[in-house]
Design a protein around this motif. Structure first.
Motif, PDB file in Angstrom:
ATOM      1  N   ARG A   1      40.599  39.538  30.074  1.00 34.97           N
ATOM      2  CA  ARG A   1      39.737  39.464  31.257  1.00 34.97           C
ATOM      3  C   ARG A   1      39.941  40.678  32.157  1.00 34.97           C
TER       4      ARG A   1
ATOM      5  N   VAL B   1      37.077  43.429  33.247  1.00 37.57           N
ATOM      6  CA  VAL B   1      36.833  43.944  34.595  1.00 37.57           C
ATOM      7  C   VAL B   1      36.867  45.466  34.590  1.00 37.57           C
ATOM      8  N   SER B   2      37.815  46.032  33.854  1.00 34.38           N
ATOM      9  CA  SER B   2      37.900  47.487  33.765  1.00 34.38           C
ATOM     10  C   SER B   2      36.640  48.079  33.144  1.00 34.38           C
TER      11      SER B   2
ATOM     12  N   TYR C   1      36.870  40.980  42.353  1.00 33.10           N
ATOM     13  CA  TYR C   1      37.092  40.809  40.921  1.00 33.10           C
ATOM     14  C   TYR C   1      38.389  40.011  40.722  1.00 33.10           C
TER      15      TYR C   1
ATOM     16  N   GLY D   1      43.742  39.682  41.270  1.00 35.69           N
ATOM     17  CA  GLY D   1      42.393  40.027  41.713  1.00 35.69           C
ATOM     18  C   GLY D   1      42.423  41.135  42.728  1.00 35.69           C
TER      19      GLY D   1
ATOM     20  N   TRP E   1      41.000  38.050  37.496  1.00 33.53           N
ATOM     21  CA  TRP E   1      41.271  37.887  36.070  1.00 33.53           C
ATOM     22  C   TRP E   1      42.570  37.098  35.901  1.00 33.53           C
TER      23      TRP E   1
END
Length: 410
Positions: free
Chosen positions: A141, A145-146, A93, A85, A95
């Protein structure tokens, strides 16, 4: 006193008549064996968000082999989930992804190494180190986020990576002015399975339940390259595993063996339990040195003296306190007979190590006795000869007793 003399004379006469007379003792002998191990626990992957948000589940299945009481090897499959994260642009964020990591470890039982082999020991402490391959997959995931960040910052001016719903990555730009912590951007984003070399070191504690079963706890530190968590950083990526589980030994781990001790040692032990005056009278009658002379005084006759100085622990080279009386016996003999000399032969057991290593231990054990004779008792070094035999010969039938320095003064 006369009764004691009579008893000693009887024992000595039997020893002289029957050279095969022996004392026996029972010892436990290590047997090489396989084991299987099942463990479960947790993992922490280093990152920039809260500790609890980077904890994940971890499992490990292993098969190992113990070559001797100290050294072993194991093959394991470790894996399940890792997490990462970052805080970007004021927003946190996180993942996660899955991985599987086959590993090969070398194991060392520290309890046996420092305190000697004991199959009934309740607690065994060990260390291990190994190499393997970490295969990561299911990194969707991080890709999501990207894509979120791409949609938010695609008009920026520094390079980044995105997928935006496609299998082929594209690029866009961000700037530190627009996005704080831009140096932690997902610049190592990956898609699909990725294999990376991983190394680890760790420690374990096992609690014996019975000969076949033990339960234990182990922790390990694992290091990979910087691409593991998709973020760019100036250092490798790390994760830590803490696992608890059960180990099941396959087959017998040790055997009971009855060994014989030569008659001369039996007689020596009997004599050593008596007060000095009694010992001297026995010596004068030939008890400690050889056949009974029928009471003829032979106190001035110089007979060879043998003393065996034992080093019970594996790899030990320091003389135990309860063995120093034997070194003193040798020193007293050399003082009594100024022309006498002593040869000290150092041995090691074949149950551990290899010939080269064991020769070194034999040399150190012989040297330890020589140093004690010189520094503690003032014996001249010119009267002392040391020989490093190592495991080339085994003077005793039981393995552990061969960790010894045999001193012969004459």
């Amino acid at each position: 006193m006369n009764i004691k003399k009579a008893l000693f004379a009887a024992v000595l006469a039997i020893g002289c008549i029957s050279a095969s007379a022996q004392e026996t003792k029972t010892i436990e002998v290590f047997k090489p064996h396989w084991y299987v191990q099942l463990q479960g626990g947790g993992q922490y992957t280093e990152g920039e968000i809260d500790f609890k948000d980077l904890l994940s589940t971890n499992f490990q299945l292993s098969a190992g082999y113990n070559f001797n009481p100290v050294l072993g090897a194991r093959v394991s499959v470790n894996g399940w989930t890792s997490k990462a994260g970052s805080r970007i642009g004021g927003t946190e964020y996180s993942w996660k992804w899955n991985y599987v990591a086959p590993m090969v470890d070398a194991t060392v039982n520290l309890s046996n190494a420092f305190f000697g082999y004991n199959p009934k020991r309740l607690l065994n402490v060990g260390v291990f180190a190994g190499l393997g391959v970490n295969v990561g997959f299911n990194n969707e995931r991080a890709i999501h986020v990207s894509d979120v960040l791409y949609n938010q910052y695609s008009t920026s001016t520094a390079s980044g990576t995105y997928y935006n719903g496609t299998a082929t990555p594209g690029t866009f730009t961000i700037t530190s002015a627009l996005v704080p912590n831009a140096d932690q951007w997902l610049r190592h984003l990956w898609n699909g399975p990725r294999a990376r070399l991983v190394g680890r070191v760790g420690a374990s504690v096992d609690f014996r339940v019975c000969d076949a079963v033990s339960v234990g706890l182990e922790g390990s530190f694992n290091m990979l390259n910087d691409h593991y968590n998709s973020k760019q950083a100036p250092n490798p990526d790390f994760y830590y595993n803490v696992l608890a589980g059960v180990k099941i030994n396959l087959g017998a781990t040790h055997a009971t063996k009855v060994v014989e001790i030569p008659t001369a040692k039996v007689i020596e032990r009997i004599i050593e339990k008596e007060p000095a005056p009694v010992q001297q009278q026995i010596i004068q009658q030939g008890g400690a040195a050889g056949p009974n002379t029928g009471g003829t005084a032979v106190a001035q006759q110089k007979e060879p003296l043998r003393r065996d100085v034992f080093f019970p622990a594996i790899r030990s080279t320091n003389i135990p306190a309860d063995q120093m009386n034997k070194v003193e016996d040798v020193a007293n003999y050399l003082k009594k007979y100024p022309e006498a000399k002593v040869t000290i032969t150092g041995y090691a057991d074949r149950g551990t190590g290899n010939p080269t290593v064991n020769k070194g231990y034999g040399e150190k054990r012989a040297q330890a006795v020589k140093t004690a004779l010189i520094n503690t008792y003032g014996i001249s070094a010119s009267r002392i000869t040391t020989i490093a035999m190592g495991d080339a010969e085994q003077p005793y039938s039981d393995n552990d007793s061969n960790r010894v320095s045999i001193c012969i003064a004459e």
